[in-house]
Scaffold this motif. Structure first.
Motif, PDB file in Angstrom:
ATOM      1  N   ALA A 199       0.836  -1.204   0.000  1.00  0.00           N
ATOM      2  CA  ALA A 199       0.000   0.000   0.000  1.00  0.00           C
ATOM      3  C   ALA A 199       0.872   1.256   0.000  1.00  0.00           C
ATOM      4  CB  ALA A 199      -0.923  -0.013   1.221  1.00  0.00           C
ATOM      5  N   LYS A 200       1.971   1.244   0.784  1.00  0.00           N
ATOM      6  CA  LYS A 200       2.884   2.394   0.811  1.00  0.00           C
ATOM      7  C   LYS A 200       3.580   2.571  -0.526  1.00  0.00           C
ATOM      8  CE  LYS A 200       3.834   2.580   5.777  1.00  0.00           C
ATOM      9  NZ  LYS A 200       4.883   2.565   6.821  1.00  0.00           N
ATOM     10  N   ARG A 201       3.995   1.439  -1.147  1.00  0.00           N
ATOM     11  CA  ARG A 201       4.645   1.528  -2.447  1.00  0.00           C
ATOM     12  C   ARG A 201       3.691   2.094  -3.494  1.00  0.00           C
ATOM     13  NH1 ARG A 201       7.100  -3.574  -1.126  1.00  0.00           N
ATOM     14  NH2 ARG A 201       5.480  -4.651  -2.287  1.00  0.00           N
ATOM     15  N   GLN A 202       2.411   1.711  -3.398  1.00  0.00           N
ATOM     16  CA  GLN A 202       1.445   2.210  -4.361  1.00  0.00           C
ATOM     17  C   GLN A 202       1.247   3.711  -4.216  1.00  0.00           C
ATOM     18  OE1 GLN A 202      -0.093   0.337  -6.931  1.00  0.00           O
ATOM     19  NE2 GLN A 202      -0.355   2.466  -7.530  1.00  0.00           N
ATOM     20  N   ARG A 203       1.218   4.188  -2.977  1.00  0.00           N
ATOM     21  CA  ARG A 203       1.089   5.632  -2.765  1.00  0.00           C
ATOM     22  C   ARG A 203       2.306   6.365  -3.326  1.00  0.00           C
ATOM     23  NH1 ARG A 203      -1.356   4.060   2.228  1.00  0.00           N
ATOM     24  NH2 ARG A 203       0.584   4.349   3.394  1.00  0.00           N
ATOM     25  N   LYS A 204       3.494   5.771  -3.121  1.00  0.00           N
ATOM     26  CA  LYS A 204       4.713   6.375  -3.661  1.00  0.00           C
ATOM     27  C   LYS A 204       4.662   6.391  -5.189  1.00  0.00           C
ATOM     28  CE  LYS A 204       9.661   5.641  -4.235  1.00  0.00           C
ATOM     29  NZ  LYS A 204      10.781   4.702  -4.038  1.00  0.00           N
ATOM     30  N   THR A 205       4.245   5.261  -5.789  1.00  0.00           N
ATOM     31  CA  THR A 205       4.163   5.171  -7.249  1.00  0.00           C
ATOM     32  C   THR A 205       3.192   6.199  -7.807  1.00  0.00           C
ATOM     33  OG1 THR A 205       4.715   2.812  -7.198  1.00  0.00           O
ATOM     34  CG2 THR A 205       3.622   3.631  -9.173  1.00  0.00           C
ATOM     35  N   ASP A 206       2.059   6.366  -7.143  1.00  0.00           N
ATOM     36  CA  ASP A 206       1.079   7.361  -7.594  1.00  0.00           C
ATOM     37  C   ASP A 206       1.675   8.766  -7.543  1.00  0.00           C
ATOM     38  OD1 ASP A 206      -0.701   5.326  -7.975  1.00  0.00           O
ATOM     39  OD2 ASP A 206      -1.789   5.651  -6.105  1.00  0.00           O
ATOM     40  N   ALA A 207       2.432   9.041  -6.461  1.00  0.00           N
ATOM     41  CA  ALA A 207       3.052  10.360  -6.333  1.00  0.00           C
ATOM     42  C   ALA A 207       4.105  10.576  -7.423  1.00  0.00           C
ATOM     43  CB  ALA A 207       3.689  10.506  -4.950  1.00  0.00           C
ATOM     44  N   ARG A 258       2.404  11.374 -10.724  1.00  0.00           N
ATOM     45  CA  ARG A 258       1.925  12.761 -10.817  1.00  0.00           C
ATOM     46  C   ARG A 258       3.092  13.725 -11.039  1.00  0.00           C
ATOM     47  NH1 ARG A 258      -1.440  10.821  -6.653  1.00  0.00           N
ATOM     48  NH2 ARG A 258      -0.058  11.666  -5.042  1.00  0.00           N
ATOM     49  N   THR A 289       5.409   3.345 -12.822  1.00  0.00           N
ATOM     50  CA  THR A 289       4.156   4.046 -12.542  1.00  0.00           C
ATOM     51  C   THR A 289       2.948   3.201 -12.915  1.00  0.00           C
ATOM     52  OG1 THR A 289       4.139   5.107 -14.723  1.00  0.00           O
ATOM     53  CG2 THR A 289       5.225   6.308 -12.923  1.00  0.00           C
ATOM     54  N   LYS A 290       1.869   3.479 -12.229  1.00  0.00           N
ATOM     55  CA  LYS A 290       0.621   2.758 -12.471  1.00  0.00           C
ATOM     56  C   LYS A 290       0.130   2.993 -13.900  1.00  0.00           C
ATOM     57  CE  LYS A 290      -4.012   2.143 -10.468  1.00  0.00           C
ATOM     58  NZ  LYS A 290      -4.926   2.598  -9.382  1.00  0.00           N
TER      59      LYS A 290
END
Length: 329
Positions: free
Chosen positions: A180-188, A191, A310-311
């Protein structure tokens, strides 16, 4: 070998700890069947797409029985081992997936599965699978029967399994939090790297995709990177140093500073990829399931690597995948 085992353990051959389970299927042309497969590196079972018996033809298949040890004899050396459950009732397995039922007074199935997924178990499976890489390394029935297993008394096996299961549950919970933390980092990162007013272009504008191989002398030491050595958050977690002539042909070649991107499902969707750094002599070889991106400007390597994580990149790539379920690229 026997004397190296702990005193409370006894050495059994696999044939003394398991009974072979064989239940042949009389294939009906119009009936629908679903085969199981086994992922390497102890990653468990998966289900192949359902097919009619007419598609199976004269292929030898067997009914899957629950609570059995099952392995892929072609990739046992890569720890393609698992256990069957009630969820696989009614499914089938080819002759390459033999099943073994543990003897009740001797063997705890989960204990042996943990053992075979350990480094020592991997070594035994490799020794029992002679031959070259891939489909030439086959574990025969005789070789499996003669695998030495170190088994403590049954109550001790079950106690160890209970402890390991508790650790597995804790690790799984931690991995979910990290994911979940990695996904938040990837989203950031997405952007930051791909703002709304950014100029759009193509991957080929920044990198050569799957560049041609360059000559490597046979005695040169190189790094070998398996799919299991690449994490889902952008790193190579380990390499093996080998001489070029020990590898043979049929591998993907890359160089220091190249970007690796897994091209097979589910590795691609899960984000497997890495920036190749620290390679022996600056040269790497790995599975053919990697795409290699070679930045046209080495200064772009980190930037391009982050884009591949990135996603949006993974979603766009997933739309371009082709092939059947479980084998999409």
């Amino acid at each position: 070998m026997r004397s190296s085992f702990p005193k409370h353990c006894r050495q059994y051959l696999a044939e003394e700890a398991f009974d072979r389970v064989t239940d042949p299927v009389e294939v009906e042309p119009d009936r629908v069947y679903q085969e199981i497969g086994i992922r390497s590196h102890g990653k468990g079972l998966f289900r192949k797409p359902p097919v009619k018996g007419s598609v199976l033809g004269d292929k030898r298949v067997f009914w899957v029985h629950p609570d059995c040890l099952v392995l892929n004899i072609v990739f046992a050396w890569e720890q393609a081992v698992a256990r069957t459950t009630k969820r696989e009732k009614g499914m089938i397995a080819s002759h390459r997936f033999p099943m073994f039922r543990p003897k009740k007074d001797v063997t705890d199935l989960d204990f042996v599965l943990y053992f075979l997924k350990s480094k020592w178990g991997k070594k035994l499976l490799e020794l029992g699978s002679p031959g070259g890489a891939g489909r030439n390394k086959t574990l025969s029935q005789k070789e499996f029967d003669e695998l030495p297993l170190c088994l403590p008394p049954l109550p001790e096996q079950r106690r160890i399994v209970a402890i390991l299961n508790t650790w597995d549950q804790a690790i799984e919970k931690m991995e979910r939090l990290l994911a979940a933390k990695r996904q938040r980092k990837t989203d950031a990162i997405g952007r930051a790297l791909l703002p709304l007013n950014a100029k759009r272009g193509f991957l080929r504008d920044l990198a050569v995709i799957n560049p041609r191989n360059f000559r490597v002398e046979s005695e040169t030491e190189v790094s070998f990177v398996a799919m299991a050595d690449v994490s889902e958050n952008g790193f190579i977690t380990g390499t093996t140093t080998l001489r070029r002539d020990a590898l043979g042909n049929g591998y993907t070649q890359f160089a220091e500073g190249d970007i690796l991107v897994a091209k097979i499902t589910p590795c691609f969707e899960n984000g497997k990829g890495a920036l190749a750094l620290g390679l022996t002599n600056g040269i790497g070889f790995g599975t053919t399931e990697f795409h290699v991106l070679r930045p046209k400007d080495p200064a772009d390597a980190d930037y391009l690597h982050q884009i591949t994580l990135t996603k949006s990149f993974r979603i766009a790539g997933e739309r371009q995948m082709t092939g059947s379920a479980g084998q999409r690229r």
